[in-house]
Design an enzyme around this catalytic site. Sequence first.
Site, short mmCIF file in Angstrom:
data_model
loop_
_atom_site.label_atom_id
_atom_site.label_comp_id
_atom_site.label_asym_id
_atom_site.label_seq_id
_atom_site.Cartn_x
_atom_site.Cartn_y
_atom_site.Cartn_z
N HIS A 60 0.84 -1.21 0.00
CA HIS A 60 0.00 0.00 0.00
C HIS A 60 0.87 1.25 0.00
CE1 HIS A 60 -3.30 -2.72 1.21
NE2 HIS A 60 -4.09 -1.79 0.70
N LYS A 88 -0.61 5.01 4.47
CA LYS A 88 -1.49 4.08 5.21
C LYS A 88 -0.92 3.84 6.61
CE LYS A 88 -3.96 -0.30 4.79
NZ LYS A 88 -5.24 0.28 5.17
N1 LIG Z 1 -12.94 -0.94 2.99
C1 LIG Z 1 -12.30 -0.48 1.91
O1 LIG Z 1 -12.50 -0.96 0.77
C2 LIG Z 1 -11.32 0.66 2.07
C3 LIG Z 1 -10.73 1.24 0.93
C4 LIG Z 1 -9.92 2.36 1.10
C5 LIG Z 1 -9.69 2.86 2.38
N2 LIG Z 1 -10.25 2.24 3.46
C6 LIG Z 1 -10.09 2.75 4.83
O2 LIG Z 1 -10.90 3.91 4.97
C7 LIG Z 1 -10.30 4.80 5.92
C8 LIG Z 1 -10.17 6.20 5.31
O3 LIG Z 1 -9.34 6.14 4.17
P1 LIG Z 1 -8.95 7.47 3.36
O4 LIG Z 1 -7.91 7.05 2.37
O5 LIG Z 1 -10.16 8.17 2.88
O6 LIG Z 1 -8.26 8.31 4.54
P2 LIG Z 1 -8.10 9.89 4.67
O7 LIG Z 1 -7.12 10.10 5.79
O8 LIG Z 1 -7.78 10.51 3.33
O9 LIG Z 1 -9.54 10.41 5.11
C9 LIG Z 1 -10.07 10.21 6.38
C10 LIG Z 1 -10.98 11.40 6.69
O10 LIG Z 1 -11.62 11.11 7.95
C11 LIG Z 1 -11.58 12.28 8.74
N3 LIG Z 1 -11.60 11.93 10.16
C12 LIG Z 1 -10.59 11.52 10.95
N4 LIG Z 1 -11.02 11.32 12.22
C13 LIG Z 1 -12.35 11.61 12.22
C14 LIG Z 1 -13.33 11.62 13.23
N5 LIG Z 1 -13.04 11.31 14.50
N6 LIG Z 1 -14.60 11.95 12.88
C15 LIG Z 1 -14.90 12.30 11.60
N7 LIG Z 1 -13.98 12.33 10.60
C16 LIG Z 1 -12.73 11.98 10.90
C17 LIG Z 1 -10.28 12.99 8.35
O11 LIG Z 1 -10.34 14.39 8.68
C18 LIG Z 1 -10.22 12.72 6.84
O12 LIG Z 1 -10.86 13.75 6.11
C19 LIG Z 1 -8.98 4.14 6.32
O13 LIG Z 1 -9.19 3.38 7.51
C20 LIG Z 1 -8.68 3.20 5.15
O14 LIG Z 1 -7.87 2.10 5.50
C21 LIG Z 1 -11.08 1.15 3.33
#
Ligand SMILES: NC(=O)c1ccc[n+]([C@@H]2O[C@H](COP(=O)([O-])OP(=O)(O)OC[C@H]3O[C@@H](n4cnc5c(N)ncnc54)[C@H](O)[C@@H]3O)[C@@H](O)[C@H]2O)c1
Length: 252
Positions: free
Chosen positions: A143, A147
């Site tokens: 990744h 991450k």
């Molecule tokens: N299930 C899947 O298929 C899949 C795919 C991609 C990413 N993910 C997961 O999704 C999550 C987010 O990924 P991303 O790439 O968008 O990350 P990112 O860091 O770009 O975005 C996360 C967002 O959440 C916000 N945030 C953080 N803490 C918060 C809180 N307490 N309350 C509300 N908002 C909050 C942040 O400000 C940010 O805007 C990660 O855990 C990642 O591993 C899962």
Amino acid sequence: MVKIIMHGCCGHMGQVISDLVAKDANAEIVAGIDIADKGNTTYPVFTEIKACQTEADVVIDFSSAKAADALLDFCVERNLPVVLCTTGLSEEQLAKVEETAKKIPVLKSANMSLGINTLLKLIQDAAKVLATAGFDMEIVERHHRLKVDAPSGTALALADSLNEAMDNQYHYVYDRSQKREMRDDKEIGISAVRGGTIVGDHEVIFAGPDEVIEFKHTAYSKAVFGKGAVEAAKFLAGKPAGRYDMADVIEG
Ligand SMILES: NC(=O)c1ccc[n+]([C@@H]2O[C@H](COP(=O)([O-])OP(=O)(O)OC[C@H]3O[C@@H](n4cnc5c(N)ncnc54)[C@H](O)[C@@H]3O)[C@@H](O)[C@H]2O)c1
């Protein structure tokens, strides 16, 4: 028209979903929740979850494991189905997810892509033949450098799928640097590589005497996860309380 609240709306995945839903005639994001409002949305954003009282059919979550407890409480209080995509949840949080699913519909999947969800099934068939014949099973995931959790939730889901096919007799090994001994027959090694902008690669390796079989999935863009999450949200809206996963969405 399915009305969605996007939790983590200003992050990478929140933005991918926003772009997909903007082009979707059957879905609409009515509000976003994010602790940091980056001003990159076209809908209202709440930086405090409790302040969001917008009427909706379902919540999609791509945020942070730190946010999971408050999110689950919010969804129960508002009786809102939730598609949980955030990875890296603790054991306590996973138990809370199961408890929550007794009250509202909860769909949780470490990987929302069609490809990985098909792979989860294929490797079970392979394990039953190959692991039974003495092949070792290893997983390598790669990744991007941003991450924070390792191994990926998807790598763990792949390991769980292999283990389930083998009657849960296996244990997982993440680091072999502290021991100088050969691998155990019943271990699944999971290795994590972090670097650059790799969206997400997963390899499942079956290594036997004189032959190796590898299954590999590569995500070329985050849109594959976003598409699956929007489909999951449409599926979950209006469903009875319970625990769902992407297999339910694929099977319809
Ligand atoms: N299930 C899947 O298929 C899949 C795919 C991609 C990413 N993910 C997961 O999704 C999550 C987010 O990924 P991303 O790439 O968008 O990350 P990112 O860091 O770009 O975005 C996360 C967002 O959440 C916000 N945030 C953080 N803490 C918060 C809180 N307490 N309350 C509300 N908002 C909050 C942040 O400000 C940010 O805007 C990660 O855990 C990642 O591993 C899962």
